[in-house]
Scaffold this motif. Structure first.
Motif, short mmCIF file in Angstrom:
data_model
loop_
_atom_site.label_atom_id
_atom_site.label_comp_id
_atom_site.label_asym_id
_atom_site.label_seq_id
_atom_site.Cartn_x
_atom_site.Cartn_y
_atom_site.Cartn_z
N GLU A 149 31.59 25.44 -13.73
CA GLU A 149 31.61 24.99 -15.13
C GLU A 149 31.16 23.53 -15.26
O GLU A 149 30.35 23.19 -16.12
CB GLU A 149 33.01 25.16 -15.73
N LEU A 150 31.69 22.67 -14.38
CA LEU A 150 31.33 21.25 -14.42
C LEU A 150 29.85 21.04 -14.17
O LEU A 150 29.17 20.34 -14.92
CB LEU A 150 32.16 20.49 -13.37
N VAL A 151 29.34 21.64 -13.11
CA VAL A 151 27.94 21.44 -12.74
C VAL A 151 27.00 22.01 -13.80
O VAL A 151 26.02 21.36 -14.20
CB VAL A 151 27.65 22.06 -11.37
N LEU A 152 27.30 23.21 -14.29
CA LEU A 152 26.41 23.85 -15.26
C LEU A 152 26.37 23.11 -16.59
O LEU A 152 25.31 22.95 -17.18
CB LEU A 152 26.84 25.30 -15.47
N ALA A 153 27.53 22.67 -17.07
CA ALA A 153 27.55 21.94 -18.34
C ALA A 153 26.76 20.65 -18.23
O ALA A 153 26.03 20.25 -19.16
CB ALA A 153 28.99 21.66 -18.75
N THR A 154 26.88 19.99 -17.08
CA THR A 154 26.16 18.73 -16.88
C THR A 154 24.66 18.97 -16.77
O THR A 154 23.86 18.24 -17.39
CB THR A 154 26.68 18.04 -15.60
N LEU A 155 24.27 19.98 -16.02
CA LEU A 155 22.85 20.31 -15.92
C LEU A 155 22.27 20.72 -17.27
O LEU A 155 21.14 20.36 -17.61
CB LEU A 155 22.64 21.44 -14.91
N ASN A 156 23.04 21.48 -18.03
CA ASN A 156 22.55 21.97 -19.32
C ASN A 156 22.22 20.81 -20.26
O ASN A 156 21.25 20.86 -21.00
CB ASN A 156 23.59 22.89 -19.95
N ALA A 157 23.05 19.77 -20.21
CA ALA A 157 22.78 18.60 -21.05
C ALA A 157 21.47 17.94 -20.67
O ALA A 157 20.71 17.46 -21.53
CB ALA A 157 23.94 17.61 -20.93
N ALA A 158 21.16 17.92 -19.37
CA ALA A 158 19.92 17.30 -18.90
C ALA A 158 18.71 18.19 -19.14
O ALA A 158 17.59 17.70 -19.36
CB ALA A 158 20.03 16.96 -17.42
N LEU A 159 18.90 19.51 -19.12
CA LEU A 159 17.78 20.44 -19.32
C LEU A 159 17.31 20.49 -20.76
O LEU A 159 16.16 20.82 -21.04
CB LEU A 159 18.20 21.85 -18.86
N GLY A 160 18.19 20.19 -21.69
CA GLY A 160 17.80 20.24 -23.10
C GLY A 160 17.48 21.66 -23.54
O GLY A 160 18.32 22.55 -23.46
N THR A 161 16.24 21.89 -23.97
CA THR A 161 15.85 23.20 -24.49
C THR A 161 15.33 24.15 -23.41
O THR A 161 14.95 25.28 -23.72
CB THR A 161 14.77 23.05 -25.57
N ILE A 162 15.28 23.70 -22.16
CA ILE A 162 14.79 24.56 -21.08
C ILE A 162 15.85 25.63 -20.78
O ILE A 162 16.98 25.30 -20.46
CB ILE A 162 14.50 23.74 -19.82
N PHE A 365 24.41 31.14 -17.47
CA PHE A 365 23.46 31.33 -18.56
C PHE A 365 23.56 30.17 -19.53
O PHE A 365 24.59 29.97 -20.18
CB PHE A 365 23.74 32.65 -19.27
N ASN A 366 22.50 29.37 -19.60
CA ASN A 366 22.41 28.25 -20.54
C ASN A 366 23.66 27.38 -20.54
O ASN A 366 24.26 27.08 -21.58
CB ASN A 366 22.10 28.76 -21.94
N GLY A 367 24.08 26.99 -19.33
CA GLY A 367 25.20 26.07 -19.18
C GLY A 367 26.56 26.72 -19.10
O GLY A 367 27.56 26.01 -18.90
N MET A 368 26.65 28.02 -19.25
CA MET A 368 27.93 28.71 -19.18
C MET A 368 28.08 29.44 -17.85
O MET A 368 27.11 29.97 -17.32
CB MET A 368 28.07 29.73 -20.32
#
Length: 387
Positions: A149-162, A365-368
């Motif tokens: 959860e921690l890693v995905l949420a952080t990556l999702n913020a950096a990925l933006g719309t990707i 999936f998309n940060g989740m």
């Protein structure tokens, strides 16, 4: 025009021989060609991993190789066990770069932004396609790290719309030691993030077939760090769960967990929270995030095969005839298919639609971080070949 170019845009391969050098050689025989740019694989922990890493590097000396261990494989022949499933990406159609995240607990947004910026630079330098609308991310994490959860949420913020999808590495349901593969060796307590840029059409998707029931279960005592729930509705968690699903406490096992997961409602949709085990103190440990105060509901299965069929066929209507579908399929879904006699039918469908991938300890999936889903990307065939 080269009429064979589209045929090798993505090659798929598998190996069942257990000797690491022979298995690596078999994958190379099926995947190797002059334009091979990247190999992605998923393997059983029944292989000698200390020998498999060097064997893969020797078999693909000029090719970047990434992957993870699995809880079952999806090969070009459908579901597999104790084998390796792999994809080879043609550098003329795919610009791919990957990074290792080794300190999951201290992964910050600044770290994530540096990682993604570096991967994006590789994609831009390849000049295959603009980043926007032509790029997706694949994440693979140690499935026993409890840090998804921690890693995905952080990556999702950096990925933006990707768009992003992925899976948590497994270990053939041993729940002991899971790995991701990067830079020639297997790593525990780590994650990888791959950025894929391509001019080909694709659609990232996620689906599950579980249906929420009416009874609500409030988590009244939990430990988020260990993903353990001690109390539901102020009673011992395992007792409440057993009563809710109508199974004696002593008979709770992974089969019951597969057929009767719990779920939480997020943004108008229900997401599965799969149970990993019953503990001696009557608590329940989950594969996904839990915390005191959340409201859970019992969930029962609908049609597993129809949910997959609906999602894959909807994706194919968007991208056209599929080149390949890369899928992360929860190992509990596969167990359900076995328990309900659907395994052969599901496996046959996956073969028909050129699905390859692995069975996971959790999907992304998309940060989740989610459970008991079928998640992945459908990639369409090239409209024309290239010189």
């Amino acid at each position: 025009m080269n009429p064979d170019a589209s045929a090798v845009a993505v090659r798929v391969a598998s190996a069942t021989v257990r000797d690491p050098e022979l298995a690596a050689a078999e994958l190379a025989r099926q995947l190797q060609h002059e334009h091979l740019g990247c190999v992605l694989f998923f393997c059983s922990v029944e292989f000698d991993l200390e020998k498999l890493g060097p064997a893969l590097q020797a078999a693909f000396p000029q090719t970047r190789i990434y992957g993870c261990t699995s809880a079952g494989e999806i090969t070009e022949q459908g579901y597999g066990r104790g084998c390796i499933s792999a994809l080879g990406f043609d550098a003329r159609f795919f610009a791919i770069d990957c990074a290792l995240i080794s300190e999951l607990e201290r992964f910050t947004l600044q770290d994530a932004q540096q990682v993604i910026d570096g991967l994006l630079s590789t994609c831009r330098e390849a000049r295959l396609a603009p980043v926007k609308g032509n790029t997706f991310a694949i994440t693979m994490l140690d499935g026993l790290s409890s840090r998804e959860e921690l890693v995905l949420a952080t990556l999702n913020a950096a990925l933006g719309t990707i768009p992003q999808f992925g899976g948590s590495a497994g270990d053939d349901e041993r729940l002991a030691d899971t790995h991701v593969f990067f830079d020639g060796r297997f790593h525990s307590a780590a994650a990888t993030v791959m950025l894929v840029n391509t001019p080909l059409d694709f659609r990232v998707f996620s689906t599950h077939h579980m249906q929420a029931q009416d009874e609500k279960l409030v988590v009244t005592l939990a430990c988020p760090e260990s993903r353990t729930v001690y109390e539901l509705n102020a009673e011992p968690a395992a007792e409440v769960y057993a009563r809710t699903v109508g199974v004696p406490l002593a008979e709770l096992d992974r089969g019951v967990f597969a057929l009767h997961p719990l779920g939480v409602r997020v943004g108008g949709n229900h997401f599965v929270r799969s149970i990993q085990r019953v503990n001696p103190d009557g608590s329940l440990t989950f594969y996904c995030a839990v915390e005191t105060g959340i409201v859970m509901v019992a969930m029962n299965p609908g049609s597993l095969l129809e949910s997959v069929r609906t999602q894959i066929e909807a994706s194919e209507r968007v991208v056209g005839k599929p080149l390949v579908t890369l899928a992360c399929d929860c190992f509990l879904r596969r167990l359900e298919a076995e328990l309900t006699g659907q395994l052969d039918a599901v496996s046959e469908f996956l073969t028909e639609h050129r699905v390859v991938g692995f069975n996971t300890y959790g999907e992304q999936f998309n940060g989740m971080h989610i459970n008991q889903t079928f998640t992945g990307v459908v990639i369409g065939q090239p409209e024309c070949s290239i010189e």
